[in-house]
Design an enzyme around this catalytic site. Sequence first.
Site, short mmCIF file in Angstrom:
data_model
loop_
_atom_site.label_atom_id
_atom_site.label_comp_id
_atom_site.label_asym_id
_atom_site.label_seq_id
_atom_site.Cartn_x
_atom_site.Cartn_y
_atom_site.Cartn_z
N HIS A 64 29.78 -33.69 -0.60
CA HIS A 64 28.84 -33.52 -1.72
C HIS A 64 29.42 -34.27 -2.92
CE1 HIS A 64 26.46 -30.42 0.39
NE2 HIS A 64 27.62 -30.16 0.98
N ARG A 66 27.63 -34.91 -5.68
CA ARG A 66 27.06 -34.25 -6.89
C ARG A 66 26.30 -35.15 -7.86
NH1 ARG A 66 27.22 -29.55 -4.35
NH2 ARG A 66 29.18 -28.41 -4.49
N HIS A 180 22.34 -27.53 8.89
CA HIS A 180 23.15 -26.47 8.26
C HIS A 180 22.62 -25.18 8.87
CE1 HIS A 180 24.57 -24.09 4.59
NE2 HIS A 180 23.65 -23.30 5.09
N ASP A 306 33.08 -31.13 4.25
CA ASP A 306 32.13 -30.35 3.44
C ASP A 306 32.67 -30.21 2.01
OD1 ASP A 306 29.87 -29.01 2.64
OD2 ASP A 306 30.21 -27.23 3.87
ZN LIG Z 1 25.99 -26.61 4.76
ZN LIG Z 2 27.65 -29.13 2.84
#
Ligand SMILES: [Zn+2]
Ligand SMILES: [Zn+2]
Length: 420
Positions: A64, A66, A180, A306
Amino acid sequence: MNILIKNGHIIDPANNIGGKLDILVSDGKIAKLGKPGSLSADGAQVIDATGKIVVPGLVDMHVHLREPGFEYKETIATGTAAAKSGGFTTVCCMPNTNPVNDNRSITEFILSQARNASAWVYPIGAITKGSKGEELAEMAELHRSGCVAVSDDGTPLMNAALMRRAMEYSKIFDTLIISHCEDSTLSDKGVMNEGSISTELGLRGIPRAAEEVMTARDISLAGLTGCRLHIAHVSTAGSVDLVRQAKKKGVRVTAETCPHYFSLTDEAVRGYNTMAKMNPPLRTAEDVAAIKEGLRDGTIEVIATDHAPHGMDEKSGEFDHVPFGIVGLETALGLTLKLVEEGVLTFTEAIRKLTLNPATVLKIKKGTLSPGADADITIIDQNITWTVDSSQFRSKSRNTPFNGWQIKGRAVQTIVGGRL
Ligand SMILES: [Zn+2]
Ligand SMILES: [Zn+2]
């Protein structure tokens, strides 16, 4: 600029190479590999890699970054600097930015911000508009503008019929669907793994079934549609088994786990440690053992981080209210090498799960030292013992449960596209 890397021990799972070789880099590409001393180095910058291991640049398919929208947590510049510092030369960024990456203009914005970044960036587009789970995003447009996969990571796609349609649609371009896996009616307002420790701490639990129900659903739908499905962040023994059985049946499914799921259990939450709050949550010793077995037997072919940066003020509230997630780019390699020390994986297998396997799942030309490939190279000193100090992270955020850990092995030099 030419670079000659001398006297290193090369491990390149893509080409079944494991031995002492020199590498010549020219114009940003791998030019040649040859016996030590055999490559001419006129004008080249020489790197002496004696005693070090030289591998293809690491690939992290779950990050991520962002940006856009949450630049106070991380930017494409700081996130890729963290990647490079951790040995990663390629990262894939999840679409849960603000706005969500569900259309061409956001994808193009990310790619333009990534042009001068410290690592290669491959965007992942959203499955549904705004990742709201109501209406499919324009998958064709996302694919054409450079997304390497689609995912509604961060928010479970609860509508099974919509997921089925996404999978059917994905087959036109053979787009990878990354799931997910979380049934939000089961995870509800849970904040940690449901079990004896959540009871003891008086925290609301997330049962393992919340992940497994969705893993089973998406495997079933992948079997029905024939799409390519990738299960993100596997955290439970049951999910490992579901993926294992699905592979035996010929379903086109791949899986990843993250270093925290094989390094920690829900014991880490004791003391209401907000750095141990992530989604899916840390599980039990039994799950950790099953994850390691899944890595060992090939059920889980990818290790991803992650990497989920959050501000310190956000992470320092009450356990119930702080956001899920930890940063991971700067600790992942060392934590993975622990598996080598424990005998779970060979060094080559560990590197394969950080290079060739994610590149193969994504169908990108990365994770290899083949002549002609981009010169993405990571030099590892596996004998360095170091202490994790989050204040030294290149990431903008410091949210890690591994601060103060002693780790053996780290990237000492990372070359991205021939740039030192
Ligand atoms: Zn996730
Ligand atoms: Zn994630």
